[in-house]
Motif scaffolding. Structure first.
Motif, PDB file in Angstrom:
ATOM      1  N   GLU A   1      -5.901  -2.042  14.424  1.00  0.00           N
ATOM      2  CA  GLU A   1      -5.219  -2.947  13.507  1.00  0.00           C
ATOM      3  C   GLU A   1      -3.908  -2.340  13.007  1.00  0.00           C
ATOM      4  O   GLU A   1      -2.892  -3.029  12.896  1.00  0.00           O
ATOM      5  N   GLN A   2      -3.922  -1.051  12.738  1.00  0.00           N
ATOM      6  CA  GLN A   2      -2.703  -0.381  12.297  1.00  0.00           C
ATOM      7  C   GLN A   2      -1.645  -0.408  13.394  1.00  0.00           C
ATOM      8  O   GLN A   2      -0.479  -0.707  13.132  1.00  0.00           O
ATOM      9  N   GLU A   3      -2.036  -0.136  14.614  1.00  0.00           N
ATOM     10  CA  GLU A   3      -1.080  -0.148  15.719  1.00  0.00           C
ATOM     11  C   GLU A   3      -0.543  -1.549  15.975  1.00  0.00           C
ATOM     12  O   GLU A   3       0.649  -1.732  16.236  1.00  0.00           O
ATOM     13  N   SER A   4      -1.402  -2.549  15.904  1.00  0.00           N
ATOM     14  CA  SER A   4      -0.920  -3.916  16.124  1.00  0.00           C
ATOM     15  C   SER A   4      -0.007  -4.358  14.985  1.00  0.00           C
ATOM     16  O   SER A   4       0.955  -5.096  15.210  1.00  0.00           O
ATOM     17  N   SER A   5      -0.246  -3.870  13.779  1.00  0.00           N
ATOM     18  CA  SER A   5       0.657  -4.180  12.662  1.00  0.00           C
ATOM     19  C   SER A   5       2.024  -3.541  12.872  1.00  0.00           C
ATOM     20  O   SER A   5       3.056  -4.157  12.573  1.00  0.00           O
ATOM     21  N   LEU A   6       2.042  -2.317  13.397  1.00  0.00           N
ATOM     22  CA  LEU A   6       3.320  -1.680  13.715  1.00  0.00           C
ATOM     23  C   LEU A   6       4.072  -2.470  14.776  1.00  0.00           C
ATOM     24  O   LEU A   6       5.290  -2.655  14.685  1.00  0.00           O
ATOM     25  N   GLY A   7       3.356  -2.934  15.790  1.00  0.00           N
ATOM     26  CA  GLY A   7       3.986  -3.755  16.818  1.00  0.00           C
ATOM     27  C   GLY A   7       4.525  -5.056  16.248  1.00  0.00           C
ATOM     28  O   GLY A   7       5.601  -5.525  16.642  1.00  0.00           O
ATOM     29  N   LEU A   8       3.800  -5.628  15.310  1.00  0.00           N
ATOM     30  CA  LEU A   8       4.250  -6.860  14.657  1.00  0.00           C
ATOM     31  C   LEU A   8       5.524  -6.616  13.864  1.00  0.00           C
ATOM     32  O   LEU A   8       6.468  -7.412  13.931  1.00  0.00           O
ATOM     33  N   ILE A   9       5.599  -5.521  13.139  1.00  0.00           N
ATOM     34  CA  ILE A   9       6.780  -5.208  12.336  1.00  0.00           C
ATOM     35  C   ILE A   9       8.000  -5.008  13.230  1.00  0.00           C
ATOM     36  O   ILE A   9       9.073  -5.558  12.964  1.00  0.00           O
ATOM     37  N   VAL A  10       7.827  -4.249  14.300  1.00  0.00           N
ATOM     38  CA  VAL A  10       8.941  -4.047  15.235  1.00  0.00           C
ATOM     39  C   VAL A  10       9.337  -5.371  15.882  1.00  0.00           C
ATOM     40  O   VAL A  10      10.522  -5.657  16.070  1.00  0.00           O
ATOM     41  N   GLY A  11       8.348  -6.191  16.188  1.00  0.00           N
ATOM     42  CA  GLY A  11       8.631  -7.498  16.775  1.00  0.00           C
ATOM     43  C   GLY A  11       9.414  -8.401  15.841  1.00  0.00           C
ATOM     44  O   GLY A  11      10.334  -9.104  16.269  1.00  0.00           O
ATOM     45  N   VAL A  12       9.078  -8.380  14.571  1.00  0.00           N
ATOM     46  CA  VAL A  12       9.814  -9.193  13.590  1.00  0.00           C
ATOM     47  C   VAL A  12      11.254  -8.707  13.481  1.00  0.00           C
ATOM     48  O   VAL A  12      12.186  -9.504  13.410  1.00  0.00           O
ATOM     49  N   GLU A  13      11.441  -7.393  13.496  1.00  0.00           N
ATOM     50  CA  GLU A  13      12.790  -6.850  13.391  1.00  0.00           C
ATOM     51  C   GLU A  13      13.640  -7.170  14.611  1.00  0.00           C
ATOM     52  O   GLU A  13      14.847  -7.342  14.501  1.00  0.00           O
ATOM     53  N   ASN A  14      13.016  -7.261  15.795  1.00  0.00           N
ATOM     54  CA  ASN A  14      13.762  -7.503  17.022  1.00  0.00           C
ATOM     55  C   ASN A  14      13.772  -8.962  17.465  1.00  0.00           C
ATOM     56  O   ASN A  14      14.377  -9.280  18.489  1.00  0.00           O
ATOM     57  N   PHE A  15      13.099  -9.833  16.744  1.00  0.00           N
ATOM     58  CA  PHE A  15      12.994 -11.230  17.152  1.00  0.00           C
ATOM     59  C   PHE A  15      14.346 -11.920  17.077  1.00  0.00           C
ATOM     60  O   PHE A  15      15.095 -11.764  16.116  1.00  0.00           O
TER      61      PHE A  15
END
Length: 98
Positions: free
Chosen positions: A52-66
């Motif tokens: 869950e922590q790793e997927s949250s990190l991926g989500l944060i990076v995804g939001v920043e790069n969207f």
């Protein structure tokens, strides 16, 4: 789904408009990180909290790069980023079966 308490807390913070928008988008889509972690937890022995922590990190990076100009739904892009982050974690740090 974002609770009203989380929205009130975010609105009181002294952040730039861009950071407030980013945080709001993360809160709106945080359930996707949970969903990705739940799916990946069925596929191996890793702890759910780590996934869950790793997927949250991926989500944060995804939001920043969207990029909204591409015409893609944010959820489609964010799920792939969160899932990719979990797969990288599993590849790099998880136990291997030979």
């Amino acid at each position: 789904m974002v609770s009203e308490a989380q929205q009130r807390h975010e609105s009181r913070r002294q952040l730039t408009q861009a950071m407030m928008h980013r945080n709001q988008m993360i809160l709106e889509h945080i359930g996707l990180a949970y969903m990705v972690a739940r799916r990946q937890s069925l596929r191996g022995p890793e702890e759910f909290d780590d996934l869950e922590q790793e997927s949250s990190l991926g989500l944060i990076v995804g939001v920043e790069n969207f990029d909204h100009a591409r015409g893609v739904k944010p959820s489609s892009y964010l799920i792939s980023r969160a899932n990719g982050q979990v797969l990288h974690y599993k590849r790099d740090r998880a136990t291997k079966i030979r």
